[in-house]
Design a protein around this motif. Structure first.
Motif, PDB file in Angstrom:
ATOM      1  N   LYS A  36       0.829  -1.200   0.000  1.00 11.75           N
ATOM      2  CA  LYS A  36       0.000   0.000   0.000  1.00 11.75           C
ATOM      3  C   LYS A  36       0.867   1.256   0.000  1.00 11.75           C
ATOM      4  O   LYS A  36       1.848   1.351   0.737  1.00 11.75           O
ATOM      5  CB  LYS A  36      -0.920   0.015   1.226  1.00 11.75           C
ATOM      6  CG  LYS A  36      -2.077  -0.962   1.142  1.00 11.75           C
ATOM      7  CD  LYS A  36      -3.041  -0.753   2.300  1.00 11.75           C
ATOM      8  CE  LYS A  36      -4.263  -1.652   2.162  1.00 11.75           C
ATOM      9  NZ  LYS A  36      -5.239  -1.412   3.243  1.00 11.75           N
ATOM     10  N   ARG A  38       1.651   5.109   0.872  1.00  7.79           N
ATOM     11  CA  ARG A  38       1.359   5.872   2.076  1.00  7.79           C
ATOM     12  C   ARG A  38       0.813   7.250   1.721  1.00  7.79           C
ATOM     13  O   ARG A  38       1.394   7.979   0.924  1.00  7.79           O
ATOM     14  CB  ARG A  38       2.623   6.001   2.926  1.00  7.79           C
ATOM     15  CG  ARG A  38       2.386   6.645   4.280  1.00  7.79           C
ATOM     16  CD  ARG A  38       3.556   6.437   5.217  1.00  7.79           C
ATOM     17  NE  ARG A  38       4.806   6.982   4.705  1.00  7.79           N
ATOM     18  CZ  ARG A  38       5.889   7.181   5.444  1.00  7.79           C
ATOM     19  NH1 ARG A  38       5.877   6.833   6.725  1.00  7.79           N
ATOM     20  NH2 ARG A  38       6.996   7.665   4.903  1.00  7.79           N
ATOM     21  N   ALA A  56      -8.354   5.492   2.245  1.00 11.02           N
ATOM     22  CA  ALA A  56      -8.287   4.096   2.685  1.00 11.02           C
ATOM     23  C   ALA A  56      -9.066   3.198   1.730  1.00 11.02           C
ATOM     24  O   ALA A  56      -8.630   2.086   1.411  1.00 11.02           O
ATOM     25  CB  ALA A  56      -8.819   3.970   4.105  1.00 11.02           C
ATOM     26  N   ALA A  61      -2.405   3.485   2.619  1.00 13.64           N
ATOM     27  CA  ALA A  61      -2.164   3.368   4.057  1.00 13.64           C
ATOM     28  C   ALA A  61      -2.073   4.792   4.587  1.00 13.64           C
ATOM     29  O   ALA A  61      -1.092   5.494   4.330  1.00 13.64           O
ATOM     30  CB  ALA A  61      -0.887   2.602   4.336  1.00 13.64           C
ATOM     31  N   THR A  63      -1.735   7.950   7.077  1.00 10.59           N
ATOM     32  CA  THR A  63      -1.185   8.479   8.323  1.00 10.59           C
ATOM     33  C   THR A  63      -1.733   9.884   8.525  1.00 10.59           C
ATOM     34  O   THR A  63      -1.659  10.720   7.612  1.00 10.59           O
ATOM     35  CB  THR A  63       0.353   8.534   8.281  1.00 10.59           C
ATOM     36  OG1 THR A  63       0.873   7.213   8.202  1.00 10.59           O
ATOM     37  CG2 THR A  63       0.912   9.211   9.528  1.00 10.59           C
ATOM     38  N   GLU A  79     -10.232   4.678  10.040  1.00  6.54           N
ATOM     39  CA  GLU A  79      -9.711   4.013   8.840  1.00  6.54           C
ATOM     40  C   GLU A  79      -8.204   4.201   8.688  1.00  6.54           C
ATOM     41  O   GLU A  79      -7.586   3.578   7.818  1.00  6.54           O
ATOM     42  CB  GLU A  79     -10.397   4.563   7.578  1.00  6.54           C
ATOM     43  CG  GLU A  79     -11.911   4.437   7.581  1.00  6.54           C
ATOM     44  CD  GLU A  79     -12.583   5.653   8.216  1.00  6.54           C
ATOM     45  OE1 GLU A  79     -13.826   5.683   8.247  1.00  6.54           O
ATOM     46  OE2 GLU A  79     -11.856   6.570   8.677  1.00  6.54           O
ATOM     47  N   LYS A  81      -4.155   4.053   9.216  1.00  7.85           N
ATOM     48  CA  LYS A  81      -3.189   3.066   9.679  1.00  7.85           C
ATOM     49  C   LYS A  81      -2.407   3.609  10.871  1.00  7.85           C
ATOM     50  O   LYS A  81      -2.019   2.869  11.773  1.00  7.85           O
ATOM     51  CB  LYS A  81      -2.222   2.705   8.550  1.00  7.85           C
ATOM     52  CG  LYS A  81      -1.193   1.658   8.967  1.00  7.85           C
ATOM     53  CD  LYS A  81      -0.260   1.285   7.825  1.00  7.85           C
ATOM     54  CE  LYS A  81       0.750   0.228   8.276  1.00  7.85           C
ATOM     55  NZ  LYS A  81       1.684  -0.136   7.177  1.00  7.85           N
ATOM     56  N   GLU A  82      -2.205   4.938  10.878  1.00  6.09           N
ATOM     57  CA  GLU A  82      -1.411   5.562  11.933  1.00  6.09           C
ATOM     58  C   GLU A  82      -1.957   6.951  12.209  1.00  6.09           C
ATOM     59  O   GLU A  82      -2.294   7.692  11.274  1.00  6.09           O
ATOM     60  CB  GLU A  82       0.053   5.643  11.500  1.00  6.09           C
ATOM     61  CG  GLU A  82       0.991   6.161  12.558  1.00  6.09           C
ATOM     62  CD  GLU A  82       2.444   6.160  12.106  1.00  6.09           C
ATOM     63  OE1 GLU A  82       3.336   6.164  12.959  1.00  6.09           O
ATOM     64  OE2 GLU A  82       2.680   6.158  10.872  1.00  6.09           O
ATOM     65  N   THR A 203      -3.489  -5.355  -5.593  1.00  5.96           N
ATOM     66  CA  THR A 203      -3.619  -5.415  -4.147  1.00  5.96           C
ATOM     67  C   THR A 203      -3.092  -6.745  -3.611  1.00  5.96           C
ATOM     68  O   THR A 203      -2.929  -7.721  -4.347  1.00  5.96           O
ATOM     69  CB  THR A 203      -5.079  -5.241  -3.719  1.00  5.96           C
ATOM     70  OG1 THR A 203      -5.888  -6.206  -4.405  1.00  5.96           O
ATOM     71  CG2 THR A 203      -5.578  -3.857  -4.057  1.00  5.96           C
TER      72      THR A 203
END
Length: 305
Positions: A36, A38, A56, A61, A63, A79, A81-82, A203
């Motif tokens: 994925k 970022r 998402a 991914a 952040t 949703e 990741k960070e 994916t």
């Protein structure tokens, strides 16, 4: 199939891109597996919420960074990741933006935008960098940064004002305009893939790859290698069917899968392979509830021997 499934699985588990090839009807197709990308959202305000959700959904991914605890939290961005709560320069230094990242500067004010750009432009320039703000605000900020010594050629590469001009008014519309620009950047060097030998879907389904690598239950692998018209999935979609009639992955669900699952089941242990066409455009397909109206070609191969 020309690959070792355990090596493929290990590569994607470690965050590395990987490739497999399949042969169907005399043509060799390439199926890429890409980690994925970022998407870094600098600012956790109202636009960031739908932008995080849409990003998402598109496989990024995400952040999210904000220096306010009431904005940088998981309840606002489930949703993501960070989620990082901290000053923008320090957060960016810990994130370590690279050339493959997508960055949207959507902070709450001029000085925060400047802090973000100073930090980003001192390192690797990301694949995408956009900043929200009116044309007047952008011009003023860029002049300030240029006077500080930042190269004009780097400033000119920033998408500012951010987003595709679709006359967006609402928060959701602005987020969509930004997402559209992210897609433009992502696909700028990608050819239209109808009947291309590079499959569209890239994916990673770790459960499917783990099943292929380590589950010794006899099974077949199904992979869509060509589509036309409206189909539930694109080329590169994959699934397995094992001797217990259990499946992992999907080639569209519903009738499109049911049309070939029994064929795949019967081929387990035979060491054979075959290509089938699922037609969702004829009267029979309509009667069966296949409303997409396209066609898919699927390679079924016994991978148990």
């Amino acid at each position: 199939m020309f690959l070792k499934f355990d090596e493929l699985y290990q590569a994607v588990r470690e965050g590395r891109a990987a490739t497999m090839t399949v042969e169907a009807e005399g043509t060799t197709y390439v199926r890429n597996f890409r980690p994925k990308e970022r998407l870094i959202l600098l600012g956790g305000g109202h636009i960031a919420q739908p932008l995080c959700r849409y990003g998402a959904d598109l496989g990024f991914a995400v952040t999210v960074v904000d220096d306010r605890p009431s904005f940088a939290n998981w309840s606002r961005f489930p949703e993501a990741k960070e989620v990082i709560c901290g000053a923008f320069p320090e957060a960016l230094r810990s994130i370590k933006v690279n050339e493959q990242d997508y960055v949207a500067v959507i902070t709450r004010g001029h000085r925060y935008d400047a802090d973000c750009l100073r930090t980003i432009l001192s390192g690797a320039f990301p694949k995408y960098l956009g900043m929200i703000g009116s044309k007047r605000r952008v011009i003023a900020l860029f002049k300030l940064l240029e006077d500080e010594g930042l190269p004009r050629e780097k400033l000119d590469k920033i998408h500012a004002p951010i987003g595709v001009d679709i006359n967006a008014q609402t928060v959701q519309e602005i987020a969509i305009s930004i997402v559209a620009q992210l897609i433009q950047c992502r696909r700028q060097n990608v050819k239209r893939r109808f009947r291309e030998t590079v499959l569209t879907e890239e994916t990673i389904d770790l459960s499917l790859l783990e099943c292929l690598a380590y589950d010794k239950t006899p099974k077949t692998l199904l992979i869509v290698y060509e589509t036309s018209g409206s189909t539930p999935v694109k080329s590169g979609a994959m699934m397995t069917v094992d001797k217990n009639f259990q499946s992992v992955g999907t080639i569209g669900g519903g009738c499109s899968e049911n049309a070939v699952r029994m064929d795949a089941y019967r081929m387990i242990g035979t060491g054979t392979r075959r290509c089938v066409t699922i037609d969702m455009s004829n009267d029979v397909a309509e009667d069966e509830g296949m409303v997409c109206g396209g066609r898919m070609k699927v390679l079924i191969e016994d991978v148990s021997v």
